[in-house]
Design a protein around this motif. Sequence first.
Motif, PDB file in Angstrom:
ATOM      1  N   GLU A 100      14.310  82.908   5.330  1.00 17.43           N
ATOM      2  CA  GLU A 100      15.340  82.051   4.375  1.00 17.43           C
ATOM      3  C   GLU A 100      16.133  83.199   3.595  1.00 17.43           C
ATOM      4  N   LEU A 101      15.689  83.946   2.799  1.00 14.31           N
ATOM      5  CA  LEU A 101      16.142  84.901   1.971  1.00 14.31           C
ATOM      6  C   LEU A 101      17.102  85.877   2.682  1.00 14.31           C
ATOM      7  N   GLN A 102      16.743  86.452   3.860  1.00 10.06           N
ATOM      8  CA  GLN A 102      17.803  87.178   4.640  1.00 10.06           C
ATOM      9  C   GLN A 102      18.734  86.580   5.170  1.00 10.06           C
ATOM     10  N   SER A 103      18.769  85.363   5.329  1.00 12.07           N
ATOM     11  CA  SER A 103      19.834  84.359   5.870  1.00 12.07           C
ATOM     12  C   SER A 103      20.863  84.077   4.647  1.00 12.07           C
ATOM     13  N   LEU A 104      20.217  84.015   3.673  1.00 12.99           N
ATOM     14  CA  LEU A 104      20.967  83.850   2.123  1.00 12.99           C
ATOM     15  C   LEU A 104      21.597  85.148   1.892  1.00 12.99           C
ATOM     16  N   ARG A 105      20.983  86.255   2.203  1.00 14.54           N
ATOM     17  CA  ARG A 105      21.661  87.443   1.743  1.00 14.54           C
ATOM     18  C   ARG A 105      22.855  87.426   2.568  1.00 14.54           C
ATOM     19  N   ARG A 106      22.722  87.383   3.986  1.00 13.73           N
ATOM     20  CA  ARG A 106      23.972  87.372   4.828  1.00 13.73           C
ATOM     21  C   ARG A 106      25.158  86.558   4.525  1.00 13.73           C
ATOM     22  N   GLN A 107      24.797  85.326   4.130  1.00 16.11           N
ATOM     23  CA  GLN A 107      25.728  84.315   3.562  1.00 16.11           C
ATOM     24  C   GLN A 107      26.513  84.815   2.478  1.00 16.11           C
ATOM     25  N   ILE A 108      25.721  85.636   1.638  1.00 12.87           N
ATOM     26  CA  ILE A 108      26.365  85.995   0.128  1.00 12.87           C
ATOM     27  C   ILE A 108      27.343  87.094   0.579  1.00 12.87           C
ATOM     28  N   LEU A 109      27.210  88.080   1.296  1.00 11.03           N
ATOM     29  CA  LEU A 109      28.035  89.169   1.758  1.00 11.03           C
ATOM     30  C   LEU A 109      29.020  88.667   2.508  1.00 11.03           C
ATOM     31  N   ALA A 110      28.895  87.574   3.274  1.00 12.85           N
ATOM     32  CA  ALA A 110      30.073  87.027   4.281  1.00 12.85           C
ATOM     33  C   ALA A 110      31.245  86.298   3.120  1.00 12.85           C
ATOM     34  N   THR A 111      30.455  85.431   2.103  1.00 12.39           N
ATOM     35  CA  THR A 111      31.726  84.887   1.349  1.00 12.39           C
ATOM     36  C   THR A 111      32.350  85.989   0.607  1.00 12.39           C
ATOM     37  N   VAL A 112      31.884  87.133   0.171  1.00  6.29           N
ATOM     38  CA  VAL A 112      32.732  88.146  -0.545  1.00  6.29           C
ATOM     39  C   VAL A 112      33.659  88.549   0.324  1.00  6.29           C
ATOM     40  N   ASP A 113      33.499  88.870   1.689  1.00  2.44           N
ATOM     41  CA  ASP A 113      34.242  89.258   2.589  1.00  2.44           C
ATOM     42  C   ASP A 113      35.354  88.279   2.748  1.00  2.44           C
ATOM     43  N   ASP A 114      35.002  86.994   2.752  1.00  5.32           N
ATOM     44  CA  ASP A 114      36.068  85.890   3.119  1.00  5.32           C
ATOM     45  C   ASP A 114      36.789  85.571   1.835  1.00  5.32           C
ATOM     46  N   SER A 115      36.385  86.184   0.620  1.00  7.86           N
ATOM     47  CA  SER A 115      37.013  85.744  -0.579  1.00  7.86           C
ATOM     48  C   SER A 115      36.834  84.384  -0.965  1.00  7.86           C
ATOM     49  N   ASP A 116      35.622  84.018  -0.590  1.00  2.52           N
ATOM     50  CA  ASP A 116      35.391  82.533  -0.819  1.00  2.52           C
ATOM     51  C   ASP A 116      34.591  82.535  -2.220  1.00  2.52           C
ATOM     52  N   LEU A 117      35.355  82.361  -3.324  1.00  7.59           N
ATOM     53  CA  LEU A 117      34.478  82.755  -4.470  1.00  7.59           C
ATOM     54  C   LEU A 117      33.659  81.489  -5.160  1.00  7.59           C
ATOM     55  N   LEU A 118      34.410  80.432  -4.508  1.00  6.08           N
ATOM     56  CA  LEU A 118      33.309  79.063  -5.001  1.00  6.08           C
ATOM     57  C   LEU A 118      32.125  78.802  -4.288  1.00  6.08           C
ATOM     58  N   GLU A 119      32.169  79.173  -3.001  1.00  4.70           N
ATOM     59  CA  GLU A 119      30.900  79.339  -2.130  1.00  4.70           C
ATOM     60  C   GLU A 119      29.923  80.381  -2.504  1.00  4.70           C
ATOM     61  N   TYR A 120      30.710  81.457  -2.788  1.00  6.02           N
ATOM     62  CA  TYR A 120      29.725  82.682  -3.378  1.00  6.02           C
ATOM     63  C   TYR A 120      28.987  82.176  -4.740  1.00  6.02           C
ATOM     64  N   SER A 121      29.834  81.498  -5.714  1.00 10.60           N
ATOM     65  CA  SER A 121      29.053  81.062  -6.955  1.00 10.60           C
ATOM     66  C   SER A 121      27.807  80.111  -6.402  1.00 10.60           C
ATOM     67  N   THR A 122      28.183  79.234  -5.622  1.00 11.59           N
ATOM     68  CA  THR A 122      27.134  78.441  -5.150  1.00 11.59           C
ATOM     69  C   THR A 122      26.017  79.111  -4.532  1.00 11.59           C
ATOM     70  N   LEU A 123      26.093  79.878  -3.900  1.00 15.06           N
ATOM     71  CA  LEU A 123      25.066  80.650  -3.086  1.00 15.06           C
ATOM     72  C   LEU A 123      24.313  81.450  -4.277  1.00 15.06           C
ATOM     73  N   ASN A 124      24.985  82.064  -5.245  1.00 11.89           N
ATOM     74  CA  ASN A 124      24.307  82.846  -6.309  1.00 11.89           C
ATOM     75  C   ASN A 124      23.290  81.908  -7.020  1.00 11.89           C
ATOM     76  N   GLN A 125      23.732  80.746  -7.209  1.00 10.09           N
ATOM     77  CA  GLN A 125      22.811  79.832  -7.882  1.00 10.09           C
ATOM     78  C   GLN A 125      21.741  79.170  -6.990  1.00 10.09           C
ATOM     79  N   LEU A 126      21.956  79.103  -5.722  1.00 12.91           N
ATOM     80  CA  LEU A 126      20.815  78.795  -4.761  1.00 12.91           C
ATOM     81  C   LEU A 126      19.940  80.001  -4.907  1.00 12.91           C
ATOM     82  N   LEU A 127      20.427  81.143  -4.778  1.00 12.03           N
ATOM     83  CA  LEU A 127      19.249  82.254  -4.691  1.00 12.03           C
ATOM     84  C   LEU A 127      18.523  82.349  -6.079  1.00 12.03           C
ATOM     85  N   ASP A 128      19.260  82.170  -7.210  1.00  5.74           N
ATOM     86  CA  ASP A 128      18.296  82.321  -8.203  1.00  5.74           C
ATOM     87  C   ASP A 128      17.475  81.113  -8.472  1.00  5.74           C
ATOM     88  N   ARG A 129      17.579  80.057  -7.903  1.00  9.73           N
ATOM     89  CA  ARG A 129      16.672  78.954  -7.885  1.00  9.73           C
ATOM     90  C   ARG A 129      15.675  79.180  -7.006  1.00  9.73           C
TER      91      ARG A 129
END
Length: 222
Positions: free
Chosen positions: A116-145
């Motif tokens: 699960e965390l490996q998948s989340l890692r890929r998603q976080i890095l992908a949102t930065v590449d896509d400049s999707d800051l809203l999704e990036y913020s959402t994923l960060n909160q999910l990771l912390d949780r």
Amino acid sequence: MADATTSRSDEMQATMPLRELTQVIRDAIMDGEYAPNQRLIEADLSLTFGASRAAVRTALLELANDGLVDRVPNRGSRVRAVTLEEAVEILEVRIELEGLCAAKAAERITDEEITELQSLRRQILATVDDSDLLEYSTLNQLLDRRIRDISQHRTAVSVLERLRAQGVRHQYRLAFRAGRAAVSAPEHAAIIDAIIARDPQAAEAKTRDHLLSVIKALKVLA
């Protein structure tokens, strides 16, 4: 007579469980639906959330205990405004608790959670590449949780949830600052790498490094 009418009116409203009501108001404050120092009028909240004024009052008292609401004598409640200096102090306390949770997560993580965390890692890095800051913020909160969940450290998690809620507005501002995601995403990836490697010391150290980076960025923002 007026009191009796108000009482009946309260009883006629749809009832929402107190815990759910408290969470809904907490989420609204953290999501910015209510601004710092904005008055929270019990009658308005009662209508908005379909709850009795007594339940709203109890929810606001609980949120005051969590540091999200100020109760002003004879003037009701308002959203607590957390200063930048307070936000930095909160982060300084969180360093120890989040480091502990990351270390415990590294000790207790299952193979399924690693995937699960490996998948989340890929998603976080992908949102930065896509400049999707809203999704990036959402994923960060999910990771912390998820790190808190995996740690299974109930005491640390309980304290952290209160601390995070108080400082969340400043971190939202920081997350959407130009260039910040490109700095913090690799830091999050490093935390994940340490946890899935089941290395408690590295997980704690990477978490500390990340939060110190956040503190530094907040001070620059000031």
